[in-house]
Design a protein around this motif. Structure first.
Motif, PDB file in Angstrom:
ATOM      1  N   GLN A  32       0.832  -1.206   0.000  1.00  5.72           N
ATOM      2  CA  GLN A  32       0.000   0.000   0.000  1.00  5.72           C
ATOM      3  C   GLN A  32       0.867   1.257   0.000  1.00  5.72           C
ATOM      4  N   GLN A  33       1.933   1.225   0.796  1.00  6.42           N
ATOM      5  CA  GLN A  33       2.846   2.361   0.845  1.00  6.42           C
ATOM      6  C   GLN A  33       3.530   2.557  -0.505  1.00  6.42           C
ATOM      7  N   SER A  34       3.920   1.469  -1.156  1.00  3.09           N
ATOM      8  CA  SER A  34       4.603   1.571  -2.448  1.00  3.09           C
ATOM      9  C   SER A  34       3.687   2.159  -3.519  1.00  3.09           C
ATOM     10  N   VAL A  35       2.408   1.798  -3.481  1.00  3.40           N
ATOM     11  CA  VAL A  35       1.443   2.336  -4.447  1.00  3.40           C
ATOM     12  C   VAL A  35       1.378   3.857  -4.303  1.00  3.40           C
ATOM     13  N   GLU A  36       1.333   4.331  -3.066  1.00  5.36           N
ATOM     14  CA  GLU A  36       1.309   5.778  -2.815  1.00  5.36           C
ATOM     15  C   GLU A  36       2.593   6.447  -3.290  1.00  5.36           C
ATOM     16  N   LEU A  37       3.734   5.818  -3.013  1.00  4.04           N
ATOM     17  CA  LEU A  37       5.022   6.398  -3.412  1.00  4.04           C
ATOM     18  C   LEU A  37       5.176   6.445  -4.922  1.00  4.04           C
ATOM     19  N   LEU A  38       4.729   5.399  -5.609  1.00  3.88           N
ATOM     20  CA  LEU A  38       4.867   5.351  -7.062  1.00  3.88           C
ATOM     21  C   LEU A  38       4.034   6.423  -7.757  1.00  3.88           C
ATOM     22  N   GLU A  39       2.997   6.904  -7.086  1.00  2.00           N
ATOM     23  CA  GLU A  39       2.163   7.960  -7.656  1.00  2.00           C
ATOM     24  C   GLU A  39       2.786   9.348  -7.477  1.00  2.00           C
ATOM     25  N   ARG A  40       3.769   9.443  -6.595  1.00  2.00           N
ATOM     26  CA  ARG A  40       4.412  10.734  -6.326  1.00  2.00           C
ATOM     27  C   ARG A  40       5.494  11.010  -7.365  1.00  2.00           C
ATOM     28  N   LYS A  41       5.504  12.227  -7.887  1.00  2.00           N
ATOM     29  CA  LYS A  41       6.495  12.603  -8.901  1.00  2.00           C
ATOM     30  C   LYS A  41       7.913  12.584  -8.350  1.00  2.00           C
ATOM     31  N   ASP A  42       8.106  12.984  -7.085  1.00  2.00           N
ATOM     32  CA  ASP A  42       9.455  13.046  -6.535  1.00  2.00           C
ATOM     33  C   ASP A  42      10.095  11.662  -6.375  1.00  2.00           C
ATOM     34  N   PHE A  43       9.308  10.600  -6.316  1.00  2.00           N
ATOM     35  CA  PHE A  43       9.869   9.258  -6.186  1.00  2.00           C
ATOM     36  C   PHE A  43      10.253   8.652  -7.530  1.00  2.00           C
ATOM     37  N   LYS A  44       9.918   9.303  -8.599  1.00  2.00           N
ATOM     38  CA  LYS A  44      10.318   8.815  -9.923  1.00  2.00           C
ATOM     39  C   LYS A  44      11.816   9.018 -10.159  1.00  2.00           C
ATOM     40  N   ASN A  45      12.445   9.872  -9.352  1.00  2.00           N
ATOM     41  CA  ASN A  45      13.870  10.166  -9.501  1.00  2.00           C
ATOM     42  C   ASN A  45      14.773   9.145  -8.821  1.00  2.00           C
ATOM     43  N   TYR A  46      14.207   8.240  -8.048  1.00  2.00           N
ATOM     44  CA  TYR A  46      15.020   7.272  -7.314  1.00  2.00           C
ATOM     45  C   TYR A  46      15.093   5.950  -8.064  1.00  2.00           C
TER      46      TYR A  46
ATOM     47  N   ILE B 214      16.147   3.070  -6.456  1.00  2.00           N
ATOM     48  CA  ILE B 214      15.773   2.015  -5.518  1.00  2.00           C
ATOM     49  C   ILE B 214      14.892   2.609  -4.426  1.00  2.00           C
ATOM     50  N   ILE B 215      13.779   1.930  -4.154  1.00  2.00           N
ATOM     51  CA  ILE B 215      12.907   2.260  -3.033  1.00  2.00           C
ATOM     52  C   ILE B 215      12.903   1.026  -2.138  1.00  2.00           C
ATOM     53  N   ASP B 216      13.500   1.155  -0.970  1.00  2.00           N
ATOM     54  CA  ASP B 216      13.673   0.027  -0.058  1.00  2.00           C
ATOM     55  C   ASP B 216      12.689   0.160   1.098  1.00  2.00           C
ATOM     56  N   LEU B 217      11.752  -0.780   1.169  1.00  2.00           N
ATOM     57  CA  LEU B 217      10.722  -0.771   2.207  1.00  2.00           C
ATOM     58  C   LEU B 217      10.900  -1.928   3.192  1.00  2.00           C
ATOM     59  N   ARG B 218      12.092  -2.504   3.245  1.00  2.00           N
ATOM     60  CA  ARG B 218      12.312  -3.695   4.071  1.00  2.00           C
ATOM     61  C   ARG B 218      12.275  -3.418   5.567  1.00  2.00           C
ATOM     62  N   MET B 219      12.565  -2.196   5.975  1.00  2.00           N
ATOM     63  CA  MET B 219      12.530  -1.841   7.396  1.00  2.00           C
ATOM     64  C   MET B 219      11.199  -1.167   7.690  1.00  2.00           C
ATOM     65  N   HIS B 220      10.369  -1.819   8.489  1.00  2.00           N
ATOM     66  CA  HIS B 220       9.027  -1.314   8.792  1.00  2.00           C
ATOM     67  C   HIS B 220       9.110   0.114   9.345  1.00  2.00           C
ATOM     68  N   GLY B 221       8.313   0.997   8.753  1.00  2.00           N
ATOM     69  CA  GLY B 221       8.252   2.382   9.194  1.00  2.00           C
ATOM     70  C   GLY B 221       9.307   3.280   8.595  1.00  2.00           C
ATOM     71  N   LYS B 222      10.166   2.727   7.732  1.00  2.00           N
ATOM     72  CA  LYS B 222      11.231   3.527   7.116  1.00  2.00           C
ATOM     73  C   LYS B 222      11.203   3.341   5.605  1.00  2.00           C
ATOM     74  N   ILE B 223      11.576   4.388   4.913  1.00  2.00           N
ATOM     75  CA  ILE B 223      11.726   4.348   3.458  1.00  2.00           C
ATOM     76  C   ILE B 223      13.161   4.736   3.165  1.00  2.00           C
ATOM     77  N   ILE B 224      13.884   3.862   2.523  1.00  2.00           N
ATOM     78  CA  ILE B 224      15.266   4.139   2.135  1.00  2.00           C
ATOM     79  C   ILE B 224      15.286   4.252   0.622  1.00  2.00           C
ATOM     80  N   VAL B 225      15.838   5.343   0.111  1.00  2.00           N
ATOM     81  CA  VAL B 225      15.876   5.541  -1.334  1.00  2.00           C
ATOM     82  C   VAL B 225      17.308   5.774  -1.795  1.00  2.00           C
ATOM     83  N   GLU B 226      17.519   5.474  -3.025  1.00  2.00           N
ATOM     84  CA  GLU B 226      18.834   5.672  -3.643  1.00  2.00           C
ATOM     85  C   GLU B 226      18.643   6.217  -5.035  1.00  2.00           C
TER      86      GLU B 226
END
Length: 118
Positions: free
Chosen positions: A90-104, A106-118
């Motif tokens: 559910q969190q990834s669906v929201e992030l993928l809709e955001r324009k600012d996340f298109k620049n990353y 890697i989107i790492d959601l493995r740690m609950h409650g944290k978003i790590i991007v590269e």
């Protein structure tokens, strides 16, 4: 699905069907990982239930710890956790809709409650 360097088609009942040269593989995503065929159908259903844009996924990578990485056609990767997968999807669906996340890349959601991007 790739298993022991051979190509297969995975049906909705998790059966492996030998790949036929006459089938156009461009319409199917790749699935990698040991025993991925045992978990893919269920994971794919969870993605669909959460309105995940699975049509944008080029490859699915299963890891023995019970988690998945998804690579999109634009080469962006999302790393999902083994637990609390519904929340992460559910969190990834929201992030993928955001324009600012298109620049990353890697989107790492493995740690609950944290978003790590590269």
């Amino acid at each position: 699905m790739f298993k022991k360097n051979k190509k297969y088609i995975l049906d909705s009942s998790s059966n492996l069907i030998s790949w036929d040269q006459n089938i156009n593989m461009d319409n199917f995503p790749n699935v990698f990982g040991e025993n991925a065929e045992n978990y893919f159908v269920n994971f794919f259903k969870i993605l669909a239930d959460n309105d995940f844009p699975e049509h944008q996924v080029k490859s699915y990578y299963y890891f023995q710890v019970g988690r998945w990485d998804l690579q999109f056609f634009n080469d962006q990767v999302i790393k999902f956790p083994a637990e609390k997968i519904n929340e992460a999807i559910q969190q990834s669906v929201e992030l993928l809709e955001r324009k600012d996340f298109k620049n990353y890349n890697i989107i790492d959601l493995r740690m609950h409650g944290k978003i790590i991007v590269e």
